[in-house]
Scaffold this motif. Structure first.
Motif, PDB file in Angstrom:
ATOM      1  N   GLN A 203       0.827  -1.210   0.000  1.00 13.04           N
ATOM      2  CA  GLN A 203       0.000   0.000   0.000  1.00 13.04           C
ATOM      3  C   GLN A 203       0.864   1.264   0.000  1.00 13.04           C
ATOM      4  OE1 GLN A 203      -3.453  -0.015   2.765  1.00 13.04           O
ATOM      5  NE2 GLN A 203      -2.778  -2.104   3.233  1.00 13.04           N
ATOM      6  N   ILE A 204       1.923   1.224   0.774  1.00  9.17           N
ATOM      7  CA  ILE A 204       2.784   2.406   0.867  1.00  9.17           C
ATOM      8  C   ILE A 204       3.574   2.596  -0.420  1.00  9.17           C
ATOM      9  CG2 ILE A 204       4.728   3.428   2.114  1.00  9.17           C
ATOM     10  CD1 ILE A 204       3.522   2.014   4.653  1.00  9.17           C
ATOM     11  N   VAL A 205       4.085   1.530  -0.995  1.00 13.15           N
ATOM     12  CA  VAL A 205       4.811   1.641  -2.267  1.00 13.15           C
ATOM     13  C   VAL A 205       3.884   2.183  -3.348  1.00 13.15           C
ATOM     14  CG1 VAL A 205       5.909   0.316  -4.126  1.00 13.15           C
ATOM     15  CG2 VAL A 205       6.583  -0.073  -1.738  1.00 13.15           C
ATOM     16  N   ASP A 206       2.644   1.746  -3.346  1.00 10.93           N
ATOM     17  CA  ASP A 206       1.670   2.264  -4.305  1.00 10.93           C
ATOM     18  C   ASP A 206       1.515   3.778  -4.135  1.00 10.93           C
ATOM     19  OD1 ASP A 206      -0.461   1.841  -6.335  1.00 10.93           O
ATOM     20  OD2 ASP A 206      -1.772   2.503  -4.696  1.00 10.93           O
ATOM     21  N   ALA A 207       1.376   4.234  -2.905  1.00  8.88           N
ATOM     22  CA  ALA A 207       1.254   5.677  -2.642  1.00  8.88           C
ATOM     23  C   ALA A 207       2.536   6.414  -3.027  1.00  8.88           C
ATOM     24  CB  ALA A 207       0.920   5.920  -1.167  1.00  8.88           C
ATOM     25  N   LEU A 208       3.683   5.824  -2.700  1.00  8.34           N
ATOM     26  CA  LEU A 208       4.962   6.460  -3.045  1.00  8.34           C
ATOM     27  C   LEU A 208       5.124   6.590  -4.560  1.00  8.34           C
ATOM     28  CD1 LEU A 208       7.339   4.745  -0.460  1.00  8.34           C
ATOM     29  CD2 LEU A 208       6.696   7.175  -0.527  1.00  8.34           C
ATOM     30  N   ASN A 209       4.691   5.576  -5.289  1.00  9.49           N
ATOM     31  CA  ASN A 209       4.810   5.657  -6.746  1.00  9.49           C
ATOM     32  C   ASN A 209       3.894   6.724  -7.334  1.00  9.49           C
ATOM     33  OD1 ASN A 209       6.958   4.044  -7.553  1.00  9.49           O
ATOM     34  ND2 ASN A 209       5.747   2.177  -7.365  1.00  9.49           N
TER      35      ASN A 209
END
Length: 181
Positions: free
Chosen positions: A28-34
C-alpha cells in the motif's frame, strides 16, 4: 540494449523488505509512493519547461527561481524512489508510466504568459500537497513512521515553493505598467 532475459523483479511486485514492514502494508505504501513519484516528475517537467520559456522584465530571477524549484522537486523524487525500493518495491519510471500513474496533469506543450504558467504551477503544487498529506496519513496509519517523516520533509519544501509561486502571483509589483505591454 541489454541481452539479459532474466527479470529480477517485476515492476508491479513488492518483495519482502529488510525494514520489517508487513508485506501487505508495504504494498500500500509503495503504491502511494509511486503516485507521489509520478506526480513529482510531472511537476518537474512542467517547471523545467517554464524555466526554458520564461521571458519578460523579470526573466533572470524567474528563470533562477524555476531552476531552484525543479531541483527541489527532483531531490524529493529521488528520496521517494529510494524509499519505495527500500520497502521492496520498484519505483515507477519512464515518462509514459509516470504520466499514466500521476494524479496531476501536465499543462501541455504550448507556451503561456508568465502569470498563466505560474497559476498552473501553483494549482499543481496544491494538488500534490493534498496528495502528499494523504500519503503521510496512510503511512502513519499503517505504522510506517519513517516514510511519513520522509514525506513530511518533502512536503515542507513543496509548501515553501508553492508559497513562493503565490507571492509571484500577487498584483503588487515594482515593474512599471508600460514595461509589461
Amino acid at each position: 540494449m541489454s541481452t539479459q532475459k532474466t527479470v529480477r523483479q517485476s515492476a508491479d511486485a513488492v518483495e519482502e523488505n529488510e525494514l520489517r514492514l508487513d508485506q501487505e502494508k508495504a504494498e500500500q505504501i509503495v503504491d502511494a509512493l509511486n503516485t507521489e513519484l509520478a506526480n513529482s516528475y510531472v511537476l518537474y517537467h512542467q517547471l523545467k519547461k517554464h524555466h526554458w520559456v520564461v521571458e519578460g522584465a523579470e526573466f533572470l530571477p524567474l528563470h533562477e527561481f524555476l531552476a531552484e524549484a525543479y531541483e527541489h522537486v527532483e531531490e524529493g523524487a529521488d528520496v521517494i524512489a529510494e524509499r519505495a525500493q527500500a520497502l521492496g518495491g520498484v519505483p515507477v519510471s519512464g515518462p509514459t508510466n509516470q504520466e499514466r500513474r500521476a494524479t496531476v496533469e501536465f499543462e501541455g506543450e504550448d507556451v503561456y504568459d508568465v502569470r498563466t504558467m505560474f497559476q498552473n504551477d501553483l494549482e499543481m503544487y496544491g494538488d500534490i500537497i493534498e496528495s502528499m498529506r494523504d500519503s503521510i496519513e496512510l503511512a502513519e496509519n499503517l505504522g510506517d513512521y519513517a516514510t511519513a517523516e520522509i514525506l513530511r520533509e518533502i512536503l515542507v519544501t513543496l509548501e515553501e515553493d508553492g508559497h513562493h509561486f503565490e507571492h509571484y502571483l500577487e498584483d503588487d509589483t515594482l515593474v512599471l505598467e508600460e514595461a509589461t505591454k
